[in-house]
Design an enzyme around this catalytic site. Structure first.
Site, mmCIF file in Angstrom:
data_model
loop_
_atom_site.group_PDB
_atom_site.id
_atom_site.type_symbol
_atom_site.label_atom_id
_atom_site.label_comp_id
_atom_site.label_asym_id
_atom_site.label_seq_id
_atom_site.Cartn_x
_atom_site.Cartn_y
_atom_site.Cartn_z
ATOM 1 N N PHE A 50 -13.514 -6.014 2.888
ATOM 2 C CA PHE A 50 -13.407 -6.040 1.425
ATOM 3 C C PHE A 50 -11.971 -5.803 0.997
ATOM 4 C CE2 PHE A 50 -17.855 -5.903 -0.153
ATOM 5 C CZ PHE A 50 -18.495 -5.846 1.078
ATOM 6 N N VAL A 141 -10.209 -2.535 5.231
ATOM 7 C CA VAL A 141 -9.088 -3.490 5.216
ATOM 8 C C VAL A 141 -7.727 -2.812 5.370
ATOM 9 C CG1 VAL A 141 -8.611 -3.552 2.706
ATOM 10 C CG2 VAL A 141 -8.308 -5.620 4.098
ATOM 11 N N ASP A 142 -7.657 -1.498 5.106
ATOM 12 C CA ASP A 142 -6.357 -0.797 5.152
ATOM 13 C C ASP A 142 -6.014 -0.446 6.601
ATOM 14 O OD1 ASP A 142 -8.488 1.041 5.296
ATOM 15 O OD2 ASP A 142 -7.298 2.655 4.417
ATOM 16 N N GLU A 232 -19.748 6.764 4.191
ATOM 17 C CA GLU A 232 -19.612 7.358 5.528
ATOM 18 C C GLU A 232 -20.691 8.416 5.771
ATOM 19 O OE1 GLU A 232 -15.589 7.863 7.549
ATOM 20 O OE2 GLU A 232 -16.015 9.911 6.893
HETATM 21 C C1 2GW Z 1 -10.739 3.174 -2.230
HETATM 22 C C2 2GW Z 1 -10.405 4.512 -2.518
HETATM 23 C C3 2GW Z 1 -9.565 4.813 -3.589
HETATM 24 C C4 2GW Z 1 -9.053 3.780 -4.344
HETATM 25 C C5 2GW Z 1 -9.377 2.466 -4.036
HETATM 26 C C6 2GW Z 1 -10.235 2.157 -2.989
HETATM 27 C C7 2GW Z 1 -10.546 0.767 -2.642
HETATM 28 C C8 2GW Z 1 -11.215 0.472 -1.450
HETATM 29 C C9 2GW Z 1 -10.127 -0.339 -3.447
HETATM 30 O O1 2GW Z 1 -9.540 -0.211 -4.550
HETATM 31 N N1 2GW Z 1 -10.358 -1.623 -3.023
HETATM 32 C C10 2GW Z 1 -11.010 -1.874 -1.841
HETATM 33 O O2 2GW Z 1 -11.169 -3.039 -1.456
HETATM 34 N N2 2GW Z 1 -11.472 -0.821 -1.087
HETATM 35 C C11 2GW Z 1 -12.237 -1.134 0.155
HETATM 36 O O3 2GW Z 1 -12.955 0.004 0.590
HETATM 37 C C12 2GW Z 1 -11.267 -1.510 1.291
HETATM 38 O O4 2GW Z 1 -11.911 -2.413 2.174
HETATM 39 C C13 2GW Z 1 -11.048 -0.167 1.952
HETATM 40 O O5 2GW Z 1 -10.532 -0.263 3.272
HETATM 41 C C14 2GW Z 1 -12.456 0.424 1.870
HETATM 42 C C15 2GW Z 1 -12.546 1.953 1.992
HETATM 43 O O6 2GW Z 1 -11.544 2.554 1.157
HETATM 44 P P1 2GW Z 1 -10.278 3.286 1.836
HETATM 45 O O7 2GW Z 1 -9.890 2.496 3.045
HETATM 46 O O8 2GW Z 1 -9.211 3.529 0.818
HETATM 47 O O9 2GW Z 1 -10.872 4.660 2.196
HETATM 48 P P2 2GW Z 1 -10.580 5.593 3.516
HETATM 49 O O10 2GW Z 1 -9.673 4.893 4.444
HETATM 50 O O11 2GW Z 1 -10.216 6.953 3.055
HETATM 51 O O12 2GW Z 1 -12.024 5.572 4.054
HETATM 52 C C16 2GW Z 1 -13.028 6.359 4.612
HETATM 53 O O13 2GW Z 1 -13.895 6.907 3.629
HETATM 54 C C17 2GW Z 1 -14.512 5.944 2.744
HETATM 55 C C18 2GW Z 1 -15.463 6.667 1.814
HETATM 56 O O14 2GW Z 1 -14.790 7.557 0.972
HETATM 57 C C19 2GW Z 1 -15.273 4.878 3.511
HETATM 58 O O15 2GW Z 1 -16.401 5.434 4.175
HETATM 59 C C20 2GW Z 1 -14.350 4.253 4.541
HETATM 60 O O16 2GW Z 1 -15.078 3.314 5.309
HETATM 61 C C21 2GW Z 1 -13.783 5.351 5.455
HETATM 62 O O17 2GW Z 1 -12.875 4.757 6.384
HETATM 63 MN MN MN Z 2 -9.688 2.921 5.101
#
Ligand code: 2GW
Ligand code: MN
Length: 282
Positions: A50, A141-142, A232
């Protein structure tokens, strides 16, 4: 051949779960044998990712590095889910690989962006993935690929040990601890702490997983709670009761925030350093 196997066994890490699922670490498998098995079956692998709002900035590097390291030589379809289809770059793909861009809603709250992935994946499995691919690999995606991630990861349903918790005891896991939550895991339960950034399995199993997690979120929404770590937390609860058939070591979702431990010999799929101010204003 047998000697190669004996000399490559590892005694420094846990390599099998108590329910006899393999835990995948570097040097435990022979990729040539596995590739031959999966090629014989003509397996087609779907990757869901995503890129909503500002996260479209990650997609190009994600795909570039996936082309180098993800399922090399196999049939692969990337499903990029975005609110801005025009922002997805036109990258050149290797043979047997294709890219499908799917337009999805941009939820206002970031918690909904990450949690609703479960519902969206479930719906697309029903509408099309089930007719197109055998396995789904669902990723944040990050991230970037830094080394090979191949068919050694595939199984009916798998999770990845979170890089921050592979040496932690279960009471340290950041599970949801409120008993009324559908993501609840008591302090004396939980096998591993799995990351939300990477899970996968057959389309049928991922349908069950995403459907279950989505329903758990809705149940919590009804009583006005949201689990501590969003999707998660619900994923961890699912894996407690529906044990993964394979568990991947943190090689498959590393974060250098946790250092560079030698036991994690290869950091294959890692968090891409992000400027939080630039991506998280919502
Ligand atoms: C997410 C958090 C804050 C602001 C924006 C977003 C965001 C996430 C966004 O604006 N647009 C978007 O496409 N995303 C998608 O959600 C993108 O694929 C991203 O990699 C994913 C998860 O958000 P992320 O990567 O910022 O969160 P992490 O790396 O802290 O993730 C862990 O915790 C998450 C739940 O809070 C999820 O479980 C994630 O899978 C975990 O790795
Ligand atoms: Mn992430």
């Amino acid at each position: 051949m047998i000697y190669a196997f004996l000399s490559s066994r590892r005694t420094d890490v846990l390599t099998v779960t108590p329910w006899l699922a393999p835990i995948v670490w570097n040097r435990l498998y022979n990729i040539d044998i596995l590739n031959a098995q999966f090629h014989k079956r003509g397996v087609h692998i779907g990757l869901t990712v995503f890129a909503i709002r500002k996260y479209t900035q990650f997609i190009e590097h994600f795909l570039d590095t996936a082309e180098k390291f993800f399922m090399t030589g196999h049939r692969v379809t990337y499903y990029v889910m975005t609110d801005q289809p025009a922002a997805v770059p036109n990258i050149t793909l290797a043979e047997k690989r294709n890219l499908v861009v799917l337009e999805v809603p941009a939820y206002k709250r970031w918690q909904d962006i990450t949690m609703r992935r479960m519902q969206i994946i479930r719906d697309y499995i029903h509408d099309r993935f089930v007719n197109e691919v055998d396995y789904l690999v669902c990723l944040d995606v990050d991230m970037e690929f830094k080394d090979q991630v191949g068919v050694e990861i595939l199984s009916d349903v798998y999770g990845v040990i979170h890089p921050g918790f592979f040496t932690s005891s279960r009471k340290e896991f950041t599970n949801e601890r409120r008993p009324q939550s559908a993501g609840y895991i008591p302090e004396d339960e939980g096998d591993f702490y799995y990351t939300g950034s990477h899970f996968g399995g057959t389309v049928e199993e991922i349908y069950k997983l995403t459907n279950h997690c989505h329903h758990a979120m809705l149940a919590d929404k009804d009583i006005n709670i949201e689990a501590l770590w969003h999707d998660e937390s619900y994923l961890n609860r699912y894996f407690l009761y529906y044990k993964p058939t394979k568990v991947l070591s943190p090689e498959y979702s590393w974060n250098y925030y946790y250092g560079d431990p030698a036991v994690v010999e290869k950091k294959r799929f890692v968090v891409f350093p992000k400027d939080y101010a630039k991506v998280r204003d919502n």
